[in-house]
Design a protein around this motif. Structure first.
Motif, PDB file in Angstrom:
ATOM      1  N   GLY A 151      -8.026  -0.326   0.708  1.00  0.00           N
ATOM      2  CA  GLY A 151      -8.068  -1.325  -0.350  1.00  0.00           C
ATOM      3  C   GLY A 151      -6.877  -1.327  -1.263  1.00  0.00           C
ATOM      4  O   GLY A 151      -6.888  -1.983  -2.311  1.00  0.00           O
ATOM      5  N   MET A 152      -5.823  -0.617  -0.891  1.00  0.00           N
ATOM      6  CA  MET A 152      -4.647  -0.483  -1.752  1.00  0.00           C
ATOM      7  C   MET A 152      -3.398  -0.583  -0.891  1.00  0.00           C
ATOM      8  O   MET A 152      -3.371  -0.090   0.245  1.00  0.00           O
ATOM      9  N   ASN A 153      -2.369  -1.213  -1.398  1.00  0.00           N
ATOM     10  CA  ASN A 153      -1.099  -1.228  -0.696  1.00  0.00           C
ATOM     11  C   ASN A 153      -0.685   0.200  -0.351  1.00  0.00           C
ATOM     12  O   ASN A 153      -0.684   1.079  -1.212  1.00  0.00           O
ATOM     13  N   GLN A 154      -0.346   0.415   0.920  1.00  0.00           N
ATOM     14  CA  GLN A 154      -0.128   1.787   1.368  1.00  0.00           C
ATOM     15  C   GLN A 154       1.021   2.477   0.662  1.00  0.00           C
ATOM     16  O   GLN A 154       0.975   3.688   0.402  1.00  0.00           O
ATOM     17  N   HIS A 312     -11.813  -7.203   1.112  1.00  0.00           N
ATOM     18  CA  HIS A 312     -10.564  -6.735   0.506  1.00  0.00           C
ATOM     19  C   HIS A 312      -9.715  -5.823   1.388  1.00  0.00           C
ATOM     20  O   HIS A 312      -8.633  -5.407   0.941  1.00  0.00           O
ATOM     21  N   ALA A 313     -10.148  -5.477   2.587  1.00  0.00           N
ATOM     22  CA  ALA A 313      -9.347  -4.563   3.408  1.00  0.00           C
ATOM     23  C   ALA A 313      -7.947  -5.134   3.621  1.00  0.00           C
ATOM     24  O   ALA A 313      -7.790  -6.273   4.075  1.00  0.00           O
ATOM     25  N   VAL A 314      -6.933  -4.355   3.292  1.00  0.00           N
ATOM     26  CA  VAL A 314      -5.565  -4.885   3.297  1.00  0.00           C
ATOM     27  C   VAL A 314      -4.914  -4.804   4.673  1.00  0.00           C
ATOM     28  O   VAL A 314      -3.923  -5.475   4.930  1.00  0.00           O
ATOM     29  N   ASP A 315      -5.448  -3.987   5.559  1.00  0.00           N
ATOM     30  CA  ASP A 315      -4.844  -3.800   6.877  1.00  0.00           C
ATOM     31  C   ASP A 315      -5.616  -4.619   7.908  1.00  0.00           C
ATOM     32  O   ASP A 315      -6.783  -4.344   8.185  1.00  0.00           O
ATOM     33  N   ARG A 316      -4.982  -5.622   8.482  1.00  0.00           N
ATOM     34  CA  ARG A 316      -5.675  -6.537   9.400  1.00  0.00           C
ATOM     35  C   ARG A 316      -6.248  -5.802  10.599  1.00  0.00           C
ATOM     36  O   ARG A 316      -7.395  -6.023  11.013  1.00  0.00           O
ATOM     37  N   LEU A 317      -5.460  -4.892  11.181  1.00  0.00           N
ATOM     38  CA  LEU A 317      -5.918  -4.204  12.372  1.00  0.00           C
ATOM     39  C   LEU A 317      -7.162  -3.368  12.072  1.00  0.00           C
ATOM     40  O   LEU A 317      -8.141  -3.375  12.828  1.00  0.00           O
ATOM     41  N   LEU A 318      -7.127  -2.637  10.970  1.00  0.00           N
ATOM     42  CA  LEU A 318      -8.301  -1.859  10.596  1.00  0.00           C
ATOM     43  C   LEU A 318      -9.497  -2.771  10.353  1.00  0.00           C
ATOM     44  O   LEU A 318     -10.617  -2.493  10.794  1.00  0.00           O
ATOM     45  N   ARG A 319      -9.257  -3.863   9.656  1.00  0.00           N
ATOM     46  CA  ARG A 319     -10.357  -4.769   9.286  1.00  0.00           C
ATOM     47  C   ARG A 319     -11.016  -5.379  10.512  1.00  0.00           C
ATOM     48  O   ARG A 319     -12.237  -5.527  10.567  1.00  0.00           O
ATOM     49  N   GLU A 320     -10.246  -5.707  11.520  1.00  0.00           N
ATOM     50  CA  GLU A 320     -10.766  -6.457  12.660  1.00  0.00           C
ATOM     51  C   GLU A 320     -11.096  -5.594  13.870  1.00  0.00           C
ATOM     52  O   GLU A 320     -11.620  -6.098  14.860  1.00  0.00           O
ATOM     53  N   VAL A 326     -16.912   3.620  12.801  1.00  0.00           N
ATOM     54  CA  VAL A 326     -16.455   4.969  13.140  1.00  0.00           C
ATOM     55  C   VAL A 326     -16.172   5.758  11.866  1.00  0.00           C
ATOM     56  O   VAL A 326     -16.575   6.923  11.720  1.00  0.00           O
ATOM     57  N   PHE A 327     -15.486   5.115  10.931  1.00  0.00           N
ATOM     58  CA  PHE A 327     -15.124   5.794   9.688  1.00  0.00           C
ATOM     59  C   PHE A 327     -16.359   6.221   8.912  1.00  0.00           C
ATOM     60  O   PHE A 327     -16.443   7.362   8.434  1.00  0.00           O
ATOM     61  N   LEU A 328     -17.332   5.326   8.769  1.00  0.00           N
ATOM     62  CA  LEU A 328     -18.525   5.654   7.986  1.00  0.00           C
ATOM     63  C   LEU A 328     -19.354   6.743   8.663  1.00  0.00           C
ATOM     64  O   LEU A 328     -19.971   7.570   7.977  1.00  0.00           O
TER      65      LEU A 328
END
Length: 405
Positions: A151-154, A312-320, A326-328
């Motif tokens: 959720g934050m610019n890397q 709000h996920a800023v990274d498209r690849l992660l979001r989609e 997996v993360f949760l």
């Protein structure tokens, strides 16, 4: 510029008086030093007849619980002040307002929460807080998501990580939680009556392997800006309000450490109530409330975290990619493990919890300690197979029945 020195109550009053818009000009102010922690002075400044006032928190250059032989950096006051401001911005209404920070005195001036009660005390007294799971779930979801790479610019996150390295207080955590309880450390402190249980901690190779895995995660998983010490003594509550305080251990670490700390302290209180409540029905009801709260905290956190990810996920690849599931799943396992480590540390380590240490009857007090150790060690050993928060409830209920039956 004032050179650092521990404030007197008279000096605390004068600094509080300088905060605009809080006290009437020339008002009579009183100060009371209320710090009951291990690292700070805390002054409660009030205006006669006005009720709420201000809190002034000053870091000491050593740990009060040990003395001047355990020096500490004063920079932790800056870390705490900045963390409070970030948490207040990300989770409005769930952290105290910061009015001022004086770096030369390691002093933070903040909102007075004297109309709230420390949650640990409230739970010890058998009080319930039905809105707490939603409040703390919101706090955890928003503060962890928006300070992470999700959720934050890397690049901004990397810069922020540098402001919260906090090596000295992290060292305290690394030693007191992930090392001392499993060795013959001079920092350990426990009743000789539970020597057999303490010795078992030192001799359990399977347990050591899992603690080492969790320790390594604490050292290396810079997932989000943690509170770092999120126990029920760091949470003020009423029936309708929750305020998270004292983030001086804030640093970038594994999200499950904060979530697990909340769970651990609810479970410690549940273990303690077996030595506090003599009425079997009342005990069963209150424990059911506490275990329900454990489950609800995770459910509230997960629901909010998923919603933040979707929006709000800023990274498209992660979001989609479907990675969220997996993360949760991995985060839940971390939560189990860190909850267990927190419980063990509070029984045999340097600083305990009043929930258990305040049980009047010695035999019941030591039984509660054994119960807590059993729950904690089971959570640690089983954390990598945990698939549902309901398993945490089941582990606690099973150990309560086995050790108290």
């Amino acid at each position: 510029m004032s050179a650092y020195h521990p404030l007197t109550e008279a000096e605390a009053i004068e600094r509080a008086r300088a905060v605009p818009g809080v006290f009437a000009p020339g008002a009579e102010l009183t100060s009371r030093e209320i710090g009951d922690g291990n690292l700070n002075l805390v002054f409660h400044i009030q205006e006669a007849g006005r009720g709420k006032g201000l809190i002034l928190k000053q870091a000491l250059p050593y740990a009060k619980v040990v003395g001047e032989s355990w020096p500490l950096t004063l920079d932790r006051a800056r870390i705490e002040s900045e963390a409070l401001i970030i948490q207040g911005r990300l989770a409005p209404g769930l952290a105290p307002k910061v009015y001022a920070f004086e770096p030369e005195l390691a002093l933070t001036i903040m909102e007075d929460l004297s109309d709230h009660v420390i949650m640990r005390r409230g739970l010890i007294e058998g009080n319930t807080y039905p809105l707490f799971p939603g409040h703390i779930g919101e706090f955890l979801a928003r503060t962890l998501f928006f300070t992470s790479d999700f959720g934050m610019n890397q690049q901004d996150k990397k810069l922020q990580t540098g402001r919260f390295i906090n090596p000295e207080l992290c060292k305290i955590t690394e030693d007191l939680i992930f090392d001392d309880p499993y060795t013959k450390s001079p920092n350990n402190n426990y009743d000789p009556a539970i020597e057999a249980e303490a010795a078992a901690l030192r001799e359990d190779a399977e347990l050591h392997a899992e603690v080492a895995r969790l320790r390594y995660g604490f050292l290396t998983k810079g997932q989000a800006l943690l509170h770092g010490d999120l126990h029920t003594g760091s949470i003020f509550v009423t029936k309708t309000s929750t305020k998270v305080i004292d983030p001086e251990f804030a640093y970038y670490g594994p999200m499950g450490f904060d979530i697990g700390a909340v769970m651990a302290n609810l479970l410690l209180n549940a273990a303690a109530q077996g030595g506090r409540m003599s009425d079997a029905a009342a005990l069963a009801d209150f424990r059911a409330y506490l275990l329900d709260t454990v489950v609800q905290v995770w459910a509230e956190f997960e629901t909010r975290f998923r919603a933040l990810w979707a929006e709000h996920a800023v990274d498209r690849l992660l979001r989609e990619s479907g990675y969220l599931n997996v993360f949760l799943a991995e985060l839940l396992q971390d939560t189990f493990g860190y909850a267990g480590c927190k419980m063990v540390r509070r029984i045999v380590g340097l600083a305990h919890v009043a929930d258990i240490d305040g049980i009047p009857d010695e035999a019941l007090r030591n039984r509660a300690r054994r119960v807590a150790l059993a729950v904690g060690t089971t959570l640690i050993k089983q954390h990598r197979t945990a698939a549902s928060i309901e398993e945490m409830r089941a582990i606690a209920a099973r150990e309560f029945a086995a050790k108290e039956g």
